[in-house]
Scaffold this active site. Structure first.
Site, PDB file in Angstrom:
ATOM      1  N   CYS A   1       3.565   1.683   2.683  1.00 61.36           N
ATOM      2  CA  CYS A   1       4.857   1.027   2.416  1.00 61.36           C
ATOM      3  C   CYS A   1       5.746   1.940   1.583  1.00 61.36           C
ATOM      4  O   CYS A   1       6.940   2.098   1.852  1.00 61.36           O
ATOM      5  CB  CYS A   1       4.635  -0.292   1.670  1.00 61.36           C
ATOM      6  SG  CYS A   1       3.560  -1.470   2.496  1.00 61.36           S
TER       7      CYS A   1
ATOM      8  N   CYS B   1       0.835  -1.197   0.000  1.00 59.54           N
ATOM      9  CA  CYS B   1       0.000   0.000   0.000  1.00 59.54           C
ATOM     10  C   CYS B   1       0.870   1.247   0.000  1.00 59.54           C
ATOM     11  O   CYS B   1       2.099   1.180   0.020  1.00 59.54           O
ATOM     12  CB  CYS B   1      -0.931   0.024   1.208  1.00 59.54           C
ATOM     13  SG  CYS B   1      -0.059   0.233   2.779  1.00 59.54           S
TER      14      CYS B   1
ATOM     15  N   ASP C   1       7.750  25.477 -34.667  1.00 58.51           N
ATOM     16  CA  ASP C   1       8.786  25.683 -35.668  1.00 58.51           C
ATOM     17  C   ASP C   1       8.198  25.352 -37.036  1.00 58.51           C
ATOM     18  O   ASP C   1       7.393  24.431 -37.162  1.00 58.51           O
ATOM     19  CB  ASP C   1       9.987  24.786 -35.368  1.00 58.51           C
ATOM     20  CG  ASP C   1      11.045  24.865 -36.449  1.00 58.51           C
ATOM     21  OD1 ASP C   1      11.528  25.976 -36.714  1.00 58.51           O
ATOM     22  OD2 ASP C   1      11.371  23.814 -37.026  1.00 58.51           O
TER      23      ASP C   1
END
Length: 754
Positions: A26, A23, A448
Site C-alpha cells: 500500500c 502493508c 567545541d
C-alpha cells in the site's frame, strides 16, 4: 489550518492522514502514484497512517488528496500542524484527533476485537468437529460450513473489502493474498460438499471429503489476532510521542491590569507575564522577571537535577517550578515553543524514511504480483505434472497466506517511531531517519570547547590595566559593548561590569564571530576581542602588551583585549571550568570507536589544559580556530577520509555543524546552531551526546534486524509452501506472528537506557 512549510525552492510540505493502508505494498503504491505528479515527492508511513508530501506551487492540496483517493485510500489534511500538539484547555474527549492516525483506533480497534472474538468463538467448534474423527456425525460438513460462513464473510470482511478496493484500481496488496487464500479454501470446500452430498451424510466416509473449512476459519482468526496485536503494539510504540505532546500546561495564571487571571494556555500571547507557583508547570517559554527557584527540566532535557534560576534567566514551557514563586514573561507561545518544536521534529523524524527502508518499498511494489504468480504456478505444477489437484490447491493457498508482506512494511517505521519517541523522552531530537545511518559511519567527533566540554559560564578573574582608564572604567566600557553580543565571553564581561555599575548604551554595534565586538560607548569607540580583531580595526598592541597577554594565557586563562579610541587600555582575564561529566563522556566516545578532537577559538594553552583534563590527546587539539577555520578543519578531516560529527552550541559553530557529516547541537546553545544541526540534545551534558549516538545505532540495528527477519521469513516460507511442505493453518499463524515479532522487537527500544 493546513500543515505546510515553505522550502527554499518554493515547494511546500503538506502532511496527510491516510486510512486503509495495511502493508508495504500500500505504501509503495501511494508513493508511486503521487510521484507521477510533476515535482511531487511523497514519504508514506504505515504505522502512523500518514504521509509527508512535497508539493510544487502548481499543484493544489486537493489534487494530492484526489490522487490518494484515486489509488483506493482515504486521505485528509492534518488539522493541527506538524507538532500535533493537543489543543490546551480542551477536554480530551472533545479534542480533534491529534495522533497522526496512529491513535485514531477507538471504534476501529473495538470493532476489530469484536470480529476477532466472533471468529474465535466459531473457530473452536469448527476445528474440533473437522479435525477429530470421533466428533463426526451425519452431515457434519454442512454444520461446519454454516459455522465458517460468518467467519469468512463478516470476521474476515476487512481483508475482502481492502482486496476489492485494490482490485478496482487493478492493484493488489497483502489483503488480496489473504482474501483469495481463505475464499479459495471456503469455496472449494463448499463446492465439494454440494457435489458429494452422499459422502457428507455418511460419517464413516468423512475422510474422503477434501473440506478445508477449518483452514478458512483458523487462518482468518490467526490473521485477525495478529492484526489486533499489531495495532495494540503500534499504539505502545507511539506512547512516547503522546507523552511528549501531553507535557504542556493546560492553563496559566496571567497578570493583566494588576489582576491575576486563569486563562487557557492557547489564550497566552507573547509578552504576557504569568505566575508560576511551586509545583506548577511553566506555561510556555519565557524569561523570569521576578523570583528565584529551581526548575525541574528533566521531562524536556533528560537531566535529572533541577537548575537554579533567577531574574533574567530563560525557562522552557512544560518544565516544573520546584519551590519559589516566579513571574515569567512569555517569549514564545503556541507552535513556536520549545515543546512544540520538539513535537514537530519528532513527528518529522518518524514520518521520514532512511535509505534502508527504500529497499523494502521497492520489493513490496512487485512482491504481491509475484506471489500471485507463484501460487498459480504451484497449482499448475502440482495438478499437471504431479497429478495431485488437491495437493496443488493446498500449496497455492499456503503460498498466498504465508507471503503477506506485513512485516516488511512495519520493519522500519515501527523502529523509527519507538526509537525517536524514546530519544525525545531522553531529551534528544533526531531530525530524520537518515541521521541514524550517519551515526553508524561516524568515526571522528569534533568537540567545541566553550559550552560543550566546559560549562561556558566564564567569569572575569582579573583585569590588567595597560592604559590610562583604570580597571573599573576599562571593564565598564568593555561590558557595555559586550552586552549586545550573545557569546559566553561577552555575557561574562557584561555581567562583571554590571555588578559594579549600570552599563551604558552602545551604538554602531558590530561583531565578528570568533573575533570580537566594536561599538560606541559614551562617545568613545570601543573594540574588544582577540588580537586579529584589533588588527582588523587598525589597532596594533605593543610588544610589551603582547607579552603580557601571553603570560596570562600561559596561566590557562582566556584573555581579551580592550581598546578605546585606538589605544589598548586593558586585558580582561576570564576563567572557565570543565563540565563534571565531560571526561567520562569522552572516554565513552572512545569506547564507541570514535576519535574525539577538541576544536576551539581559544588559545593553545587553555585548549591543552582542558584537553588534558578530559582525556583528549595533545595531537587532537585545534586551538585559535576562527569560525571559518572550524569549517576548514571539518573539510580537511573529511578529505583525509574521516566521517566527521561536530558538536557545538554557538553561532560560530553553525557553519561547521552544517558542513559535518553529522551535526550535533547542545540544546543550551543558540537557535541557529540547533537549526544547522542534524541531532539536538536538549540538555547541557556531553553524556547526552554519547546517549544519542548509542540510541541512534541501536535503532538502526533494530531496523536491520527487523528487515532481516522479514526478508528471511518470506524467502524461506514461500518455497516451502510451494513444495507442499507447509500446512495452511501453520502458514497463517506464522504470517501473523511475523508482524507481531517485528513490532515487538521495535518496542524493546522503549527500555533503552533504563
Amino acid at each position: 489550518m493546513t500543515t505546510d512549510t515553505e522550502t527554499s525552492t518554493n515547494n511546500r510540505v503538506i502532511e496527510l492522514d491516510i486510512e486503509g493502508m495495511t502493508c508495504a505494498s500500500c505504501v509503495a503504491r501511494i508513493e508511486r502514484k503521487l510521484g507521477r505528479l510533476d515535482g511531487v515527492e511523497a514519504s508514506v508511513n504505515l504505522p502512523l497512517e500518514s504521509a509527508a508530501v512535497t508539493v510544487p506551487a502548481g499543484i493544489t492540496d486537493q489534487q494530492i488528496i484526489d490522487t490518494v483517493h484515486a489509488t483506493g485510500y482515504t486521505a485528509r489534511l492534518k488539522t493541527l500542524g506538524h507538532t500535533e500538539v493537543p489543543v490546551p484547555g480542551t477536554p480530551q474527549e472533545d479534542r480533534p484527533s491529534n495522533d497522526n492516525g496512529l491513535l485514531r483506533r477507538g471504534g476501529k480497534l473495538d470493532t476489530l476485537l469484536l470480529r476477532l472474538v466472533v471468529a474465535v468463538v466459531l473457530t473452536v467448534p469448527i476445528t474440533l468437529i473437522a479435525m477429530i474423527p470421533l466428533l463426526h456425525f451425519p452431515n457434519w460438513g454442512w454444520v461446519v460450513g454454516a459455522l465458517t460462513l460468518p467467519v469468512w464473510a463478516w470476521s474476515a470482511w476487512p481483508f475482502h473489502r481492502a482486496a476489492a478496493i485494490n482490485a478496482r484500481h487493478l492493484a493488489s496488496t497483502m489483503d488480496t493474498l489473504v482474501s483469495i487464500g481463505i475464499t479459495a479454501a471456503f469455496l472449494f470446500s463448499t463446492y465439494t460438499l454440494v457435489s458429494s452430498p452422499e459422502l457428507a451424510a455418511d460419517p464413516a466416509r468423512a475422510g474422503e471429503l477434501p473440506l478445508y473449512y477449518e483452514v478458512t476459519a483458523i487462518v482468518a482468526t490467526f490473521l485477525l489476532l495478529g492484526r489486533y496485536l499489531e495495532r495494540r503494539a503500534k499504539e505502545k510504540a507511539g506512547d512516547a510521542l503522546k507523552a511528549l505532546l501531553g507535557l504542556g500546561a493546560k492553563e496559566a495564571t496571567v497578570i493583566r491590569d494588576g489582576v491575576e487571571l486563569m486563562v487557557p494556555i492557547d489564550d497566552l500571547v507573547q509578552g504576557d507575564v504569568f505566575v508560576v507557583r511551586p509545583g506548577e508547570k511553566i506555561a510556555t517559554d519565557g524569561v523570569i522577571t521576578d523570583g528565584t527557584s529551581a526548575v525541574d527540566a528533566s521531562l524536556i532535557t533528560g537531566e535529572s537535577l533541577p537548575v537554579d534560576v533567577a531574574p533574567g534567566d530563560a525557562v522552557v514551557g512544560a518544565t516544573i517550578n520546584t519551590n519559589g514563586r516566579l513571574l515569567v514573561r512569555a517569549t514564545r507561545v503556541g507552535s513556536e515553543t520549545t515543546l512544540a518544536q520538539m513535537g514537530r521534529l519528532v513527528s518529522q523524524a518518524q514520518s521520514g524514511k532512511a535509505h534502508i527502508a527504500r529497499l523494502a518499498d521497492r520489493i513490496s511494489a512487485v512482491f504481491v504480483p509475484i506471489v500471485l504468480g507463484i501460487a498459480v504456478l504451484s497449482f499448475i505444477v502440482w495438478a499437471a505434472v504431479v497429478g495431485d489437484v488437491q495437493g496443488g490447491f493446498v500449496a497455492a493457498v499456503t503460498v498466498l497466506i504465508i507471503a503477506c508482506p506485513c512485516a516488511l512494511g512495519l520493519a522500519t517505521p515501527t523502529a523509527m517511531l519507538t526509537g525517536s519517541g524514546r530519544a525525545a523522552q531522553l531529551g534528544i531530537l533526531i531530525k530524520g531517519p537518515q541521521i541514524l545511518e550517519d551515526t553508524r559511519t561516524v568515526n571522528t567527533v569534533l568537540l567545541d570547547k566553550t559550552g560543550t566540554v566546559t560549562t561556558g559560564k566564564l567569569a572575569v578573574s582579573r583585569i590588567i590595566n595597560l592604559g590610562s582608564l583604570g580597571e573599573d572604567a576599562g571593564l565598564h566600557v568593555a561590558g557595555s559593548v559586550e552586552a549586545a553580543s550573545e557569546h559566553p565571553i561577552a555575557h561574562a564581561i557584561a555581567a562583571a561590569a554590571a555588578a559594579r555599575a549600570p552599563l551604558s548604551s552602545v551604538t554602531d554595534f558590530r561583531s565578528a564571530a570568533g573575533g570580537g565586538v566594536r561599538g560606541i560607548v559614551d562617545g568613545a569607540v570601543v573594540v574588544a576581542g582577540r588580537a586579529h580583531w584589533l588588527e582588523d580595526n587598525g589597532i596594533i598592541p605593543s610588544a610589551a602588551h603582547t607579552a603580557r597577554l601571553r603570560e596570562e594565557q600561559t596561566s590557562g586563562a582566556t584573555a581579551i583585549w580592550v581598546a578605546v579610541n585606538g589605544n589598548v587600555e586593558c586585558i580582561i582575564n576570564l576563567q572557565d571550568s570543565v563540565k563534571a561529566g565531560s571526561a567520562v563522556a569522552i572516554a565513552k566516545l572512545k569506547e564507541l570507536g570514535l576519535r574525539p578532537i577538541l576544536l576551539t577559538g581559544d588559545n593553545a594553552t587553555v585548549a591543552a589544559t582542558v584537553a588534558a583534563t578530559v582525556g583528549i590527546a595533545p595531537e587532537d587539539v585545534f586551538a585559535d580556530v576562527l569560525p571559518e577555520g572550524k569549517v576548514d578543519t571539518v573539510r580537511k578531516l573529511q578529505a583525509s577520509g574521516a566521517i566527521v560529527a561536530m558538536v557545538g552550541d554557538g553561532v560560530n559553530d553553525a557553519a561547521a555543524l552544517a558542513q559535518a557529516d553529522l551535526g550535533i547541537a547542545m540544546g543550551s546553545g543558540t537557535d541557529v546552531a540547533i537549526e544547522a544541526a542534524d541531532l539536538t540534545v536538549m540538555g547541557n551534558d556531553l553524556a547526552q551526546v554519547v546517549t544519542a549516538i548509542q540510541l541512534s545505532r541501536k535503532t538502526l540495528s533494530t531496523i536491520k534486524a527487523n528487515l532481516f527477519w522479514a526478508f528471511f521469513y518470506n524467502a524461506i516460507g514461500i518455497p516451502v509452501a510451494a513444495l507442499g511442505l507447509l500446512n495452511p493453518i501453520v502458514a497463517g499463524a506464522a504470517m501473523a506472528f511475523s508482524s507481531v515479532l517485528v513490532v515487538g522487537n521495535s518496542l524493546r527500544l522503549r527500555r533503552f537506557g533504563k
